[in-house]
Structures are given as C-alpha cells and as structure tokens.
Design an enzyme around this catalytic site. Structure first.
Site, PDB file in Angstrom:
ATOM      1  N   GLU A  83       6.849 -13.282   9.361  1.00 54.12           N
ATOM      2  CA  GLU A  83       8.144 -12.903   8.908  1.00 54.12           C
ATOM      3  C   GLU A  83       8.928 -12.265   9.814  1.00 54.12           C
ATOM      4  OE1 GLU A  83       7.584 -10.173   5.454  1.00 54.12           O
ATOM      5  OE2 GLU A  83       7.196 -11.747   4.140  1.00 54.12           O
ATOM      6  N   GLU A  97       2.893 -17.298   0.872  1.00 51.96           N
ATOM      7  CA  GLU A  97       2.474 -15.573   0.402  1.00 51.96           C
ATOM      8  C   GLU A  97       3.271 -15.623  -0.951  1.00 51.96           C
ATOM      9  OE1 GLU A  97       3.283 -12.206   2.510  1.00 51.96           O
ATOM     10  OE2 GLU A  97       2.760 -13.104   4.357  1.00 51.96           O
TER      11      GLU A  97
HETATM   12  C1  GAL Z   1       4.872  -9.774   3.250  1.00 54.13           C
HETATM   13  C2  GAL Z   1       4.047  -9.505   4.573  1.00 54.13           C
HETATM   14  C3  GAL Z   1       2.558  -9.423   4.196  1.00 54.13           C
HETATM   15  C4  GAL Z   1       2.421  -8.331   3.054  1.00 54.13           C
HETATM   16  C5  GAL Z   1       3.280  -8.542   1.991  1.00 54.13           C
HETATM   17  C6  GAL Z   1       2.978  -7.613   0.678  1.00 54.13           C
HETATM   18  O1  GAL Z   1       6.184  -9.369   3.507  1.00 54.13           O
HETATM   19  O2  GAL Z   1       4.307 -10.684   5.266  1.00 54.13           O
HETATM   20  O3  GAL Z   1       1.871  -9.340   5.337  1.00 54.13           O
HETATM   21  O4  GAL Z   1       2.796  -7.249   3.607  1.00 54.13           O
HETATM   22  O5  GAL Z   1       4.309  -8.691   2.170  1.00 54.13           O
HETATM   23  O6  GAL Z   1       3.748  -7.998  -0.370  1.00 54.13           O
END
Ligand code: GAL
Length: 673
Positions: free
Chosen positions: A149, A304
C-alpha cells in the site's frame, strides 16, 4: 506456479510462528480444508530475513516456499519495504519521514519511509535482490507483491531538493513557474528555486499550483521508488508477474500513473458491510473494483479483504451470515481473478490481533467464519474457467486524480463540493441498467465506449476536449455537468467563459453558478422532446445558469431568478451528442436521464433497469459470457434473467423461477454467437 483458475488465499505470516512448528503444520492442513491455493508471504518480514544489517536468514522462508509448493499452494512473494527493522532506522535516520510541519518521525509504525532517501533505496534494493535471486525460479512463485500500500509523503530536505528538481525539469525557468502558479497574487513571486518549499500548514497552503505540483511529485517519487523495486526483481525473474496492492480510489496516489509498470492491477478492499445485506455498500465496493480494473482494462486481483471484521473502524462489526460469499463473488463479478484475505491467522499480539482472519485465536476450523471461507473456496474452485475473462464496458465514468485534487483544494465557491458523492450517484444510476462501467482518468483511451459521463469536470487537461470531440463525432454520447471546464492543469481559470474548452462540445455557456444552502432545493422540469414532460424534479447544491448557444433545451429551471432558463441541454455533433446537466439533480432524475442516454448511445442495457437492490456484472471469454446477478435486498426479489445455463446459485433455490434470496448470487453462462 502456473496454476489455472481463480486464486483463493491470504496474507500469511509464518515468521510470527517460527517457535511453533505445530502451528505451521496445522496451517497447511487448515489451508487445504479452506480451499486455499495461493498465499502472500513476506509482506512485513524484513527483520526476520535480515535481523541485523548484513546478517541474513532465509532458512524459514526456504522451508515455507518448499512446503507450500509440496502442498500445491502458490506464493505471491512480497518485497518487505513496507515496514523496516528498528536497526535500520537507527543506523540511517534519513529513512524516517518528515511530516508536513517539518518534524522528523521517530521509529515506529509502517509504510512511513522517505521515498527519496538513497540509503533506503539501496537497502531495499539489496534485500529485493536477494529475494529475487533466491526465489525468482522457485516453482511455488506465482507473482511479486511489491511493497505494501504505497502512500504518504515526506517533506525532508532530500525530498525538498528532489521536488525542486522536478519543478526545474517541468518548467525550465522560474518565469514559467511563476506564470503557471499565478504568483503575482499575494506577492508570491519566486526569484530563486531554493525559495520553493513543499506545502505546509505552517507555511504555504494557498498556492494551488504548488499544491497540485507537490501531489504530482509525490506520485512521481512513489512510482519511481516502486519501479526500482520492480526492476530489481525482474532482473532475476523476468517472467514472473508483478503487482502491488493499491487502495481502489484512494486519493493520495494517482494510480493511473502507477498502473503501466505493473503486470496486474490489484487492490485491498474492506467494505464495511455491517450485519446484513446492503446495496449501497455493494455499490461502493463495486466502484472500487471498477476503478482498479479500469487501470489496465484487464482482470485485476483482490489482494486483501477481511474474512470477518476489521479492527480499525469505530465499531468493527463482523460480516453477517452470507455476506462473505456474496461480497467476495462481487469482486469476481467486477473482474477480479482472486480473493485474498488479510489475514490467514490472527496474531497473538501486535496492532492487528483483533482483525478478522480465516483462523481465529481458537485455532481450529469449527467456526462460522472458517466454514463460509471454505464454502467460498469451493465455489471459486468450480469457477476456474472464469479466470482471465474480460469485462467489456460500453460506458465509462471520467474520474481523474488531478481533477479530484483541484476540486478538493479550491477555495470556494462552496466548501463542500460533493464531487466524490456526485461521481458515485452517477455510477449508481448507470449500474441500475445492468451495464458494466469503466472508471477512467482524463488520459486513458476512450476507445470502445458509447457513453461517457464526466460529472464536474472542473480541471481539463489540454488534449481532452479534442479527444472527446472525436469520440462524439464518431457517434458517442457524452454527459457533462455544472462546474466543468473551469481550470487548466495549473488550476488557472479559463478566460472567455465557462465551460472553457468544453464549450464547443456542450454548445452552452455558463454565466453564473448559484450555490444552494444545505436545506435549500431548486427545481426544474423537462420541456424538450427527449424526456417525459410530466413531473418536476428537484435539485440541490449547484444550479448553474446557462445559455444554450447551439444546443437544444431539454429541461428548464422552475426556481430561482433563472426560472425558465435551461437546466439540461443536448447538442448534436457529427454522429453523436453532448448533454449538459446544469444542476445537481435528484437521483431519480439521474436514473431517468441515464436510461435515455444509454438508449441514445445504442448501448446494450436493460430498459427499465434492474429491480432495486440487484446488481448485474458481465464477464466475457472467447466463447462464453458470464452474467453475475446478486440480490442485496433483505427480502427475496424476482429478477428477469435471459436464457443461459445456470452455473451457480448460492441460495437455496426455494423460490419460483427467477426469484433470488437475500444475498444470493446467480451466475448464468451464455454461449457467444
Ligand atoms: C491494509 C494493510 C494490511 C492490514 C489491513 C487491515 O491496509 O495492507 O497489512 O493492516 O489493512 O485491514
């Protein structure tokens, strides 16, 4: 690993469990049960790989890569630059970011390094190189996940110098820069490059040209950093695809500038579903997916999402039953070839120990979350043929980062501009007609579209009007609205009236902009030949007072001193037409309007629209078309569907033909002629 089919997996952090081989073993058993075929490794593993400067330990990762491969699980291997070890920050303090108030951060958190720092770039290159040399040809390797990110900005002296370099290259002379930034206002003329500093709440906040160029510089520096990481891994693994996890429509980084360097566009997406079905949330998530897919106009990866809850909102509510399957299939419907989670297993400690995971602290598979994840895994396994199929869109929404920055930063004419809301209102109206929607910036190709909607196109890049003109002349339909054609790329207002260089397209000129108070409403009614004349429509926030020059008037205001003047016009040019909507119209009117525009554009759509709360997305293969319907209502709904083989129905199929349960997804497969 050249596995076929859709990916299903999670961010996996074995480095947190190295003292528990029993858990690592159990993970493999559970992954198989959950139909996991791909995991992401190493996202934040720097200190486990290089515990001290120059001291390396790859044994655990070697073992992990081998074990996963033996168990038919592919790996997306991350470069670990998202979080740095403490030793590194101590030895090289220049890597620590400086905030806009010129304070250097202490060591801590993550994704907060200086992108300019030569020391950080060197150290990242070194670890990336070692990873690429060691694993570039490993059979488990599916793709590189570059960093994590990327976002944020640093205001350290190194960045200030790089910013000045960027400006010198862009403008050549201070004279040109002063002109572009209109520095005669408030005595801001620069006479030496060294006088220029990045924007700060303790310093310059009012020079919009500076702010825009700073944002462009931050994107450039971020992309430059990312490109170096990509070059490093590519040198050792030229055929392994690279990606990075973007954050959909996140405003900080101009993603269309990042995308060309990636093989696959990817995003992290955390819709806040709450307990039950929610059409609005589905629309917002769909928008994020469409933004990401449109970056490369190819299938993307959802890298994710949470299998249950997130730990960062005010209330981290778990997804209610059925939401997981429907929400993740929605990503596939919009063009994703993967569903990956953050995270596989909940950590015992650390910042995210309460964040949702496939495996919770109880550590077994007998949970609702695990069962729903496994169910989705099984479904995805059976949808393998969908991988790689394309999303073909005849409609596009223009959504440009520079335009967003400029609108957000402009002082006036009102504080709340409602740009992001407006874009999503238009998006929703289009989507009700069951059409795919691309979301593109001002520079992306316009080829293949029949309808382009460009609400609030305030900042107009130089070549856009000409390209839009070609699009319209060739038969395209374009929708423009109020507050468009106001400034050029430097945020300098166009002379000679608005909508500036869009005037020729619109066939109107805008004399004034009436801004309404929050509770105030205006009105208009249709008077032309294109839309039904009965009914008065309400509008809010913006009522532009326009004169139709060459355009036909389709609706007139019924309120304000401009009652009787045009509120909507249509300008025929070549084989196409340009519509100009002068007011922020209520959503029901947008729905009516888009029905008409889709028809005029000759696009394929569902006349009358989908039932409320139902979505439809389409993907196309060589010989088949896949139609994804989902019911986001809390009640069953009857949906008229075309002929096709029912490939998937996630509900109980209790209702009569065409009836869909809440949160049910149906995939129809049609043969292409
Ligand atoms: C994302 C991040 C992850 C984790 C996730 C939690 O922004 O890339 O590592 O922190 O959020 O929702």
């Amino acid at each position: 690993m050249k596995r076929k089919g859709l990916m299903h997996g999670a961010d996996y952090y074995p480095e947190q469990w190295l003292s528990r081989p029993d858990i690592l073993k159990e993970d493999i058993r559970l992954m198989k049960l959950a139909h996991i075929n791909t995991v992401t490794l190493g996202v934040f593993a720097w200190s486990a790989l290089e515990p001290q400067e120059g001291v390396w330990d790859f044994t655990w990762l070697d073992q992990m890569m081998d074990t996963l491969y033996e168990n038919h699980i592919s790996v997306i291997l991350a470069t670990p630059s998202g979080a740095r070890p403490a030793w590194l920050a101590k030895a090289y303090p220049e890597v620590l970011r400086v905030s806009e108030d010129r304070k250097r951060n202490l060591y801590g958190m993550r994704m907060n390094h200086c992108y300019t720092s030569p020391a950080y770039r060197r150290l990242v290159r070194e670890i990336d190189e070692r990873l690429a040399k060691r694993y570039g040809n490993h059979p488990a390797l599916k793709a590189w996940h570059i960093s994590n990110e990327y976002h944020g900005e640093c205001h350290c002296p190194l960045c200030q110098n790089a910013f000045r370099e960027f400006l010198r290259e862009k403008y050549g002379t201070l004279e040109a820069l002063n002109k572009a930034w209109w520095t005669g206002f408030w005595s801001k003329t620069f006479t030496d490059w060294e006088q220029i500093e990045s924007p700060s709440s303790r310093g310059e906040m009012a020079l919009q040209g500076l702010t825009l160029d700073w944002k462009r510089f931050v994107t450039k520096q971020t992309v430059d950093f990312m490109r170096r990481e990509i070059e490093t891994v590519r040198a050792y693994a030229p055929s392994v695809p690279v990606t990075t996890n973007m954050i959909g429509s996140f405003i900080e980084v101009d993603y269309p500038k990042m995308a060309p360097w990636l093989d696959v566009a990817a995003l992290d997406c955390y819709p806040q579903w709450g307990g039950g079905p929610d059409y609005e949330i589905a629309m917002d998530a769909g928008f994020e997916y469409d933004v990401t897919r449109s970056l490369k106009k190819s299938p993307f990866w959802l890298l994710e999402t949470t299998p249950s809850l997130t730990n960062w909102p005010a209330v981290g509510k778990p997804k209610g039953p059925g939401i997981h399957v429907a929400g993740c299939l929605q990503a596939i419907a919009h063009g994703s070839d993967s569903v990956q989670y953050f995270q596989w297993r909940k950590s015992r400690g650390g910042y995210e120990k309460f964040h949702g995971a496939v495996v919770g602290h109880y550590g077994h598979e007998h949970t609702r979350v695990f069962r729903e994840t496994a169910r989705l895994g099984e479904i995805l396994e059976n949808l393998g043929e969908i991988e790689g199929t394309k999303t073909i869109s005849q409609t596009a929404l223009l959504y440009d980062w520079n335009n967003r920055w400029a609108i957000e930063g402009a002082k006036g004419p009102r504080q709340d501009k409602f740009y992001e809301e407006t874009i999503r209102e238009h998006y929703r109206a289009l989507r009700r007609y069951g059409v795919n929607v691309d979301v593109i910036d001002e520079e992306q190709s316009l080829e293949g579209y029949r309808l382009i909607a460009a609400p609030m196109l305030y900042l107009v890049k130089e070549e856009l009007p000409q390209r839009l003109m070609q699009f319209v002349q060739a038969g395209g339909v374009l929708l423009l609205t109020y507050f468009s054609g106001i400034t050029d790329e430097n945020d300098l207002c166009f002379q000679g009236g608005f909508p500036g260089p869009l005037g020729e397209l619109a066939g109107v000129w805008a004399e004034e902009l009436d801004l309404l108070y929050p509770q105030e409403r205006g009105g208009f009614c249709c008077t032309g030949e294109s839309l039904p004349g009965e009914g008065r429509w309400s509008c809010r926030d913006y009522c532009e007072v326009i004169h139709a020059r060459e355009a036909d008037v389709e609706a007139c205001y019924t309120s304000g001193w401009y009652a009787g003047m045009p509120a909507l016009t249509r300008h025929r040019i070549g084989k196409g037409e340009v519509w100009y909507l002068a007011a922020r119209a209520e959503n029901d009117f947008l729905l009516l309007l888009y029905g008409r525009l889709l028809e005029r554009a000759g696009a394929a759509y569902i006349p009358g629209g989908l039932p409320k709360g139902v979505t439809l997305c389409t993907r196309c293969g060589q010989k088949e078309r896949y139609l994804f319907y989902t019911n986001w209502n809390g009640q069953p709904v009857t949906v008229e569907m075309p002929e096709g083989e029912e490939m998937l129905r996630t509900g109980e199929a209790k209702g009569e033909q065409g009836s869909m349960d809440p949160l049910e997804t149906v995939i129809l497969k049609q043969k292409l002629q």
